[in-house]
Motif scaffolding. Structure first.
Motif, mmCIF file in Angstrom:
data_model
loop_
_atom_site.group_PDB
_atom_site.id
_atom_site.type_symbol
_atom_site.label_atom_id
_atom_site.label_comp_id
_atom_site.label_asym_id
_atom_site.label_seq_id
_atom_site.Cartn_x
_atom_site.Cartn_y
_atom_site.Cartn_z
ATOM 1 N N ASP A 20 0.860 -1.188 0.000
ATOM 2 C CA ASP A 20 0.000 0.000 0.000
ATOM 3 C C ASP A 20 0.900 1.244 0.000
ATOM 4 O OD1 ASP A 20 -1.548 2.169 0.778
ATOM 5 O OD2 ASP A 20 -2.862 0.956 2.046
ATOM 6 N N ASP A 22 0.482 4.099 0.854
ATOM 7 C CA ASP A 22 0.252 4.981 2.000
ATOM 8 C C ASP A 22 0.852 4.431 3.299
ATOM 9 O OD1 ASP A 22 -0.927 7.433 1.898
ATOM 10 O OD2 ASP A 22 -2.778 6.771 2.876
ATOM 11 N N LEU A 23 1.336 3.181 3.233
ATOM 12 C CA LEU A 23 1.836 2.521 4.446
ATOM 13 C C LEU A 23 3.275 2.042 4.244
ATOM 14 C CD1 LEU A 23 -1.280 0.279 5.274
ATOM 15 C CD2 LEU A 23 -0.713 2.483 6.292
ATOM 16 N N HIS A 69 1.688 7.458 13.751
ATOM 17 C CA HIS A 69 1.747 6.733 12.472
ATOM 18 C C HIS A 69 1.564 5.227 12.660
ATOM 19 C CE1 HIS A 69 6.361 5.791 12.619
ATOM 20 N NE2 HIS A 69 5.799 5.656 13.797
ATOM 21 N N VAL A 71 0.310 1.607 12.953
ATOM 22 C CA VAL A 71 -0.911 0.905 12.528
ATOM 23 C C VAL A 71 -1.024 -0.419 13.283
ATOM 24 C CG1 VAL A 71 -2.156 -0.119 10.580
ATOM 25 C CG2 VAL A 71 -0.848 1.999 10.254
ATOM 26 N N LYS A 82 1.917 4.447 9.023
ATOM 27 C CA LYS A 82 1.466 5.332 7.946
ATOM 28 C C LYS A 82 2.671 6.088 7.396
ATOM 29 C CE LYS A 82 -3.078 5.942 9.952
ATOM 30 N NZ LYS A 82 -3.912 6.785 10.808
ATOM 31 N N ARG A 83 2.684 6.291 6.096
ATOM 32 C CA ARG A 83 3.783 7.042 5.473
ATOM 33 C C ARG A 83 3.688 8.515 5.901
ATOM 34 N NH1 ARG A 83 6.898 6.883 0.437
ATOM 35 N NH2 ARG A 83 5.941 4.913 -0.186
ATOM 36 N N HIS A 183 0.781 13.496 7.491
ATOM 37 C CA HIS A 183 0.108 12.435 6.739
ATOM 38 C C HIS A 183 -1.164 13.059 6.177
ATOM 39 C CE1 HIS A 183 -0.867 8.307 5.713
ATOM 40 N NE2 HIS A 183 -2.082 8.504 6.182
#
Ligand code: TMP
Length: 237
Positions: A20, A22-23, A69, A71, A82-83, A183
């Motif tokens: 992903d 975004d991750l 960030h 998860v 999270k990026r 983010h």
């Protein structure tokens, strides 16, 4: 979640792409460094101890309304995050004098700081992470006034939550460093919270239970991190 390409290798963690965009996958290594990378050793179990420790702290902070960030933990050494677009400023809160504060101001270690101090450092290894203030951060575009205000507010809230938390394990939260990132425009707590980036003392004896054991060659570094975890009810297996 599959680990993709290595994106960044820090002093103690490596960051990989995930399926992903975004991750990211954060991998905790056993590498331990101090004095801006001049002292370097591999300490067995440290990577997995810090990963599990961080999972516990970030989960507690989330329960207290402080978003990060983090998860979920993926494996012994890996967590999904999270990026973030990192803000190159380190935020340090101190409840007791130690480390660079003592050197800079000639203060004896252990003096209680009321109210706690809040300091900023530029994240720049080549310059040895120099201390900066909010004016520098704004003038050089490292962070906006709104972001700086939020970082300060969140840092002091983390202090309120974690001071109580460590007190329940008969420990003093002496100081700690936080990093923040963006983010989708929202400021989130990034990096990690572990005994690598904070100071913790036994409340009665003031025995050091953090990375100062490594910096000062006191030995029993990972054992001390595990003791902190045990006092908080964390299972390392
Ligand atoms: P200091 O006393 O060396 O300024 O550090 C204050 C606290 O912040 C201490 O718990 C260590 C942590 N810290 C880091 O983990 N990394 C850093 O780059 C800095 C400047 C501090």
């Amino acid at each position: 979640m599959q680990k993709g390409q290595l994106l960044y290798k820090g002093k103690a963690k490596s960051v990989y792409a995930s399926e992903d965009p975004d991750l990211l996958v954060m991998e905790y290594r056993d590498d331990t460094s101090a004095f801006n990378g001049q002292k370097l050793e591999q300490l067995e179990r440290k990577g997995r101890v810090n990963n599990t420790f961080n999972t516990f702290i970030m989960t507690r902070l989330a329960a207290a309304g402080i978003a990060s960030h983090f998860v979920r933990q993926l494996s012994e050494r890996e967590s999904l995050v999270k990026r973030l677009e990192m803000i190159p400023v380190e935020c340090v809160v101190r409840n007791f004098a130690a480390g660079s504060l003592c050197k800079r101001l000639g203060i004896a270690e252990g003096q209680e700081l009321l109210p706690p101090t809040y300091e900023l450092f530029l994240k720049n290894d080549a310059l040895g992470d120099p201390m900066i203030n909010e004016s520098h951060a704004m003038s050089f575009g490292w962070a906006t006034p709104v972001q700086l205000a939020r970082m300060r507010e969140l840092s002091l809230r983390v202090n309120d939550v974690l001071k109580e938390f460590f007190a329940a394990g008969d420990m003093l939260l002496v100081d700690f460093k936080l990093e923040f990132g963006l983010h989708h425009g929202e400021i989130l707590l990034g990096d990690e919270f572990s005994p690598d980036g904070c100071r913790l003392w036994d409340r009665q004896t003031r025995k050091k239970l953090d990375k100062d054991r490594f910096r000062q060659g006191l030995g029993g570094v990972v054992e001390a991190y595990e003791e902190v975890g045990q006092r908080l009810g964390i299972q390392f297996d």
